[in-house]
Write an enzyme that holds these catalytic residues in place. Sequence first.
Site, PDB file in Angstrom:
ATOM      1  CG  HIS A 245      40.999  40.943  31.935  1.00 20.42           C
ATOM      2  ND1 HIS A 245      41.692  41.813  32.754  1.00 20.42           N
ATOM      3  CD2 HIS A 245      40.539  39.952  32.726  1.00 20.42           C
ATOM      4  CE1 HIS A 245      41.666  41.351  34.002  1.00 20.42           C
ATOM      5  NE2 HIS A 245      40.957  40.226  34.016  1.00 20.42           N
TER       6      HIS A 245
ATOM      7  CG  ASP B 261      42.437  36.665  33.868  1.00 20.46           C
ATOM      8  OD1 ASP B 261      42.152  36.833  32.658  1.00 20.46           O
ATOM      9  OD2 ASP B 261      43.059  37.516  34.531  1.00 20.46           O
ATOM     10  CD  GLU B 262      41.031  39.168  37.754  1.00 20.78           C
ATOM     11  OE1 GLU B 262      41.344  39.361  38.932  1.00 20.78           O
ATOM     12  OE2 GLU B 262      41.373  39.934  36.830  1.00 20.78           O
ATOM     13  CB  VAL B 263      34.803  35.489  32.993  1.00 22.76           C
ATOM     14  CG1 VAL B 263      33.506  35.809  32.257  1.00 22.76           C
ATOM     15  CG2 VAL B 263      35.930  35.187  32.009  1.00 22.76           C
TER      16      VAL B 263
ATOM     17  CD  GLU C   6      40.495  32.789  36.950  1.00 18.08           C
ATOM     18  OE1 GLU C   6      41.440  32.248  36.331  1.00 18.08           O
ATOM     19  OE2 GLU C   6      40.567  33.957  37.407  1.00 18.08           O
TER      20      GLU C   6
END
Length: 583
Positions: A286, A353-355, A401
């Site tokens: 992000h 998050d969401e790596v 995460e």
Amino acid sequence: MKSFISISLFASIATAIWPLPLSYDHGNTVLWIGKDVQVNWSSAKVGFITYQNSPDSYGNNESNGGSPSSDDMVDFAIKQTYQTIFENGFVPWKFHPKGWEEPSEEEATYVKTIHLNLLQADPKNVAKPLVGQVDESYTLELTNEGEATIQANSTVGILRGLTTFTQLFFKHSDGGAYTMLAPVEIMDAPKFMHRGVNLDVSRNWFTVADIKRTIDAVAYNKMNRFHLHVTDSQSWPLDIPALPDLAKKGAYRPDLIYTAKDFKDIQYHAAIQGVEMITEIDMPGHTSSIWYSYPELISAFNVQPDWDTYAAEPPSGTLKLNSSAVDSFLEKLFDDLLPRVYPFSSYFHTGGDEVNKNAYKLDETVRSSDSAVLQPLMQKFVDRNHNQLRSLGLTPIVWEEMLLDWNLTLGEDVIVQTWQSDQAVADVVAKGHKALVGNYNYWYLDCGKGQWLDFDPSVSDQYWPYNDYCAPFHNWRLIYSYDPLSGVPPSLHHLVLGGEAHMWAEQTDPVNLDRMIWPRASAAAEVLWSGAKDAEGRNRSQTEASPRLSEMRERLVAKGIRAEPIQMVYCTMNGTQCQLGLT
Ligand SMILES: *[C@@H]1O[C@H](CO)[C@@H](O)[C@H](O)[C@H]1NC(C)=O
Ligand SMILES: *[C@@H]1O[C@H](CO)[C@@H](O)[C@H](O)[C@H]1NC(C)=O
Ligand SMILES: *[C@@H]1O[C@H](CO)[C@@H](O)[C@H](O)[C@H]1NC(C)=O
Ligand SMILES: *[C@@H]1O[C@H](CO)[C@@H](O)[C@H](O)[C@H]1NC(C)=O
Ligand SMILES: *[C@@H]1O[C@H](CO)[C@@H](O)[C@H](O)[C@H]1NC(C)=O
Ligand SMILES: *[C@@H]1O[C@H](CO)[C@@H](O)[C@H](O)[C@H]1NC(C)=O
Ligand SMILES: *[C@@H]1O[C@H](CO)[C@@H](O)[C@H](O)[C@H]1NC(C)=O
């Protein structure tokens, strides 16, 4: 003094206090309140405070980094109380049957004094506490003779009590304001210590006024945290004076930025209302917007057309994971930003998050998507960041995460913010960490609007009817049905600090901001303040909550927050007509 027996039948309708207090007893005596009502505040610089002499500027004490003092907080709250009651009131006709008559002012008894009684000295961090440092409980008493008393163990408790006080009063169509609920006796305290809204200001731009208005509503719902997701892949609107190109090139337009002064004003506006702002710079994913100023720090930038191999949203891109240049950049960024956060907050959110592991195949410092290679590098990355936070006096928050997918070893101080499931909450606390809830199936406010991606005609059939990943729309009832403790064994309840309702802004901008958040986030606010279960351990009733929430909505609208209606007037006028499943 007058008693309105004719309307007592509906006393249970227009009695809204939102969120519901721990205990609340009231009568049905009418009391009026005028602008000459006095506030007896022991620390007041002007003796008794009245509408006429209420302070209109608050000390920005520079020797304190600008952090508001307890007096600043109470002075501001008194002013807000006057404004809410005398300028932003509403006539409650929607909560009474047709033909209802408002009370008459003949032989009226007036509220004379509001006594504010702080029972003990404030803790040092009253405006920026760590969880548990500030007691927000209060008692409120209003006698038939018009004496009101709010007592609390902290200034923030006084603020919460004043907020409740405003909700006892209604505007009269002929002018003036009254309550029909005297005498009142309230004892109140929050169930959860962290109660917040998260606003994403990267996907779409919001003005400082939009953000402050949202904070006002957060405070009016007795929430005590405002999480600002201030940067993301799409834009970097936060000015960092030591790295001026970041916002200049990373914002949607060079002028759509939050200057250092804006950032301070926003944090101050929150802190003075007992709302601690938590700033998030999400990383290492992000972060594509850093590429515009520092392309050498970002891997897999804007891969097209298959960006979805490398990121959850376009443009793809992630901070390189084994780069000393990234470390130096982050050190400079934090050295500039964190001392400006410190006067107003004890927390800082480093995201996580969401790596996307594939993005590191294109990262020349790593060239791998293998967990065994990446995991130790991620550990180093997060350790470096968190050590710098701690050295500057701040406590880290991360997305789930980092703990649950990357198996990082995190400091005991770190709060883990969950979003994917109740299982995630259970897993975080099982590992001994403090958790925030916000399950996306319940508390994501962006869900159910349908897709924002465009589908090529060759595949559009496949995606019909273009639902988003978290459809359907989360009606307030769904939000209200969520119990932060579900799935957590009682012995670990103390590790669930609370949670946040999330406003991701792909399809939200200033035009629909208020109605996307309110009054649905109010449903989360009540769960967090009052608990998901009533005193008997039963799930809270929609039938009980809905007229109160409708009334809260009217109060928000009267304050200039364009919250959506949740029912037709037909339903609220009687309060018992719009039910199904009555037994
Ligand atoms: C400003 O803050 C400092 C440090 O906390 C404190 O000693 C001082 O009394 C404050 N000044 C005012 C005017 O509140
Ligand atoms: C004002 O409040 C203080 C306690 O906070 C109390 O001692 C005092 O008697 C009050 N004054 C009046 C006139 O009610
Ligand atoms: C203040 O603290 C005391 C002692 O811990 C507690 O009994 C009380 O409930 C607290 N709140 C208020 C409003 O008095
Ligand atoms: C990380 O970078 C260092 C120094 O540039 C290098 O020696 C090391 O092999 C790299 N690690 C990985 C996993 O690529
Ligand atoms: C974390 O642990 C789980 C379960 O042992 C494993 O499946 C996963 O691959 C690990 N993640 C990383 C990044 O090492
Ligand atoms: C109470 O709400 C939970 C959801 O939080 C639900 O699973 C449960 O069935 C409800 N209990 C009753 C008795 O309706
Ligand atoms: C409200 O609805 C109930 C249930 O239908 C009804 O008995 C009552 O008469 C209604 N009251 C008014 C004032 O409309």
